[in-house]
Design a protein around this motif. Structure first.
Motif, PDB file in Angstrom:
ATOM      1  N   LEU A  44       0.819  -1.205   0.000  1.00  0.00           N
ATOM      2  CA  LEU A  44       0.000   0.000   0.000  1.00  0.00           C
ATOM      3  C   LEU A  44       0.857   1.262   0.000  1.00  0.00           C
ATOM      4  N   LEU A  45       1.984   1.227   0.675  1.00  0.00           N
ATOM      5  CA  LEU A  45       2.879   2.382   0.686  1.00  0.00           C
ATOM      6  C   LEU A  45       3.422   2.655  -0.716  1.00  0.00           C
ATOM      7  N   ILE A  46       3.771   1.609  -1.451  1.00  0.00           N
ATOM      8  CA  ILE A  46       4.232   1.783  -2.830  1.00  0.00           C
ATOM      9  C   ILE A  46       3.103   2.342  -3.694  1.00  0.00           C
ATOM     10  N   PHE A  47       1.893   1.831  -3.501  1.00  0.00           N
ATOM     11  CA  PHE A  47       0.754   2.319  -4.272  1.00  0.00           C
ATOM     12  C   PHE A  47       0.461   3.782  -3.950  1.00  0.00           C
ATOM     13  N   ILE A  48       0.606   4.191  -2.687  1.00  0.00           N
ATOM     14  CA  ILE A  48       0.407   5.585  -2.295  1.00  0.00           C
ATOM     15  C   ILE A  48       1.442   6.471  -2.993  1.00  0.00           C
ATOM     16  N   LEU A  49       2.695   6.032  -3.047  1.00  0.00           N
ATOM     17  CA  LEU A  49       3.733   6.816  -3.712  1.00  0.00           C
ATOM     18  C   LEU A  49       3.457   6.959  -5.207  1.00  0.00           C
ATOM     19  N   VAL A  50       2.976   5.896  -5.833  1.00  0.00           N
ATOM     20  CA  VAL A  50       2.643   5.967  -7.259  1.00  0.00           C
ATOM     21  C   VAL A  50       1.480   6.928  -7.489  1.00  0.00           C
ATOM     22  N   LEU A  51       0.473   6.870  -6.634  1.00  0.00           N
ATOM     23  CA  LEU A  51      -0.661   7.784  -6.774  1.00  0.00           C
ATOM     24  C   LEU A  51      -0.263   9.228  -6.503  1.00  0.00           C
ATOM     25  N   CYS A  52       0.650   9.455  -5.569  1.00  0.00           N
ATOM     26  CA  CYS A  52       1.142  10.822  -5.321  1.00  0.00           C
ATOM     27  C   CYS A  52       1.910  11.348  -6.527  1.00  0.00           C
ATOM     28  N   ALA A  53       2.698  10.495  -7.177  1.00  0.00           N
ATOM     29  CA  ALA A  53       3.399  10.903  -8.394  1.00  0.00           C
ATOM     30  C   ALA A  53       2.400  11.215  -9.509  1.00  0.00           C
ATOM     31  N   HIS A  54       1.343  10.422  -9.595  1.00  0.00           N
ATOM     32  CA  HIS A  54       0.308  10.683 -10.595  1.00  0.00           C
ATOM     33  C   HIS A  54      -0.408  11.997 -10.296  1.00  0.00           C
ATOM     34  N   LEU A  55      -0.688  12.265  -9.032  1.00  0.00           N
ATOM     35  CA  LEU A  55      -1.329  13.519  -8.646  1.00  0.00           C
ATOM     36  C   LEU A  55      -0.422  14.702  -8.976  1.00  0.00           C
ATOM     37  N   PHE A  56       0.876  14.563  -8.735  1.00  0.00           N
ATOM     38  CA  PHE A  56       1.825  15.617  -9.084  1.00  0.00           C
ATOM     39  C   PHE A  56       1.804  15.886 -10.582  1.00  0.00           C
ATOM     40  N   ALA A  57       1.752  14.829 -11.385  1.00  0.00           N
ATOM     41  CA  ALA A  57       1.698  14.987 -12.837  1.00  0.00           C
ATOM     42  C   ALA A  57       0.398  15.642 -13.274  1.00  0.00           C
ATOM     43  N   LEU A  58      -0.691  15.319 -12.618  1.00  0.00           N
ATOM     44  CA  LEU A  58      -1.970  15.942 -12.966  1.00  0.00           C
ATOM     45  C   LEU A  58      -1.988  17.432 -12.628  1.00  0.00           C
ATOM     46  N   VAL A  59      -1.447  17.781 -11.477  1.00  0.00           N
ATOM     47  CA  VAL A  59      -1.512  19.168 -11.024  1.00  0.00           C
ATOM     48  C   VAL A  59      -0.542  20.060 -11.804  1.00  0.00           C
ATOM     49  N   THR A  60       0.684  19.589 -12.032  1.00  0.00           N
ATOM     50  CA  THR A  60       1.687  20.430 -12.675  1.00  0.00           C
ATOM     51  C   THR A  60       1.703  20.296 -14.193  1.00  0.00           C
ATOM     52  N   GLY A  61       1.255  19.176 -14.719  1.00  0.00           N
ATOM     53  CA  GLY A  61       1.294  18.950 -16.158  1.00  0.00           C
ATOM     54  C   GLY A  61       2.614  18.386 -16.634  1.00  0.00           C
ATOM     55  N   ILE A  62       3.545  18.161 -15.721  1.00  0.00           N
ATOM     56  CA  ILE A  62       4.847  17.596 -16.069  1.00  0.00           C
ATOM     57  C   ILE A  62       4.724  16.080 -16.078  1.00  0.00           C
ATOM     58  N   GLU A  63       5.089  15.475 -17.178  1.00  0.00           N
ATOM     59  CA  GLU A  63       5.057  14.021 -17.278  1.00  0.00           C
ATOM     60  C   GLU A  63       6.457  13.503 -17.486  1.00  0.00           C
TER      61      GLU A  63
END
Length: 70
Positions: A44-63
């Motif tokens: 779950l911790l790994i999944f949380i980190l992946v979702l946080c990275a996805h959220l960062f990409a959604l908010v900033t637009g940086i992929e």
């Protein structure tokens, strides 16, 4: 996935992580679970980190772009 779905996924993972942490604290000595709770917490911790990275990409637009795929 949208921002709302990503935040809901992070919240669900945090809730499950806290639940498994609570269950591990309350486990009686000598009882063994089928899948140890710390393996589930780590997943779950790994999944949380992946979702946080996805959220960062959604908010900033940086992929992320692979460095050798140009």
């Amino acid at each position: 996935m949208s921002t709302t779905q990503t935040l809901a996924g992070i919240g669900a993972c945090l809730f499950l992580w806290l639940f498994f942490w609570w269950r591990e604290k309350r486990r009686q000595f000598g009882t063994v679970s089928l899948i140890p709770y710390y393996y589930l917490q780590f997943s779950l911790l790994i999944f949380i980190l992946v979702l946080c990275a996805h959220l960062f990409a959604l908010v900033t637009g940086i992929e992320w772009q692979p460095p050798f795929m140009r």
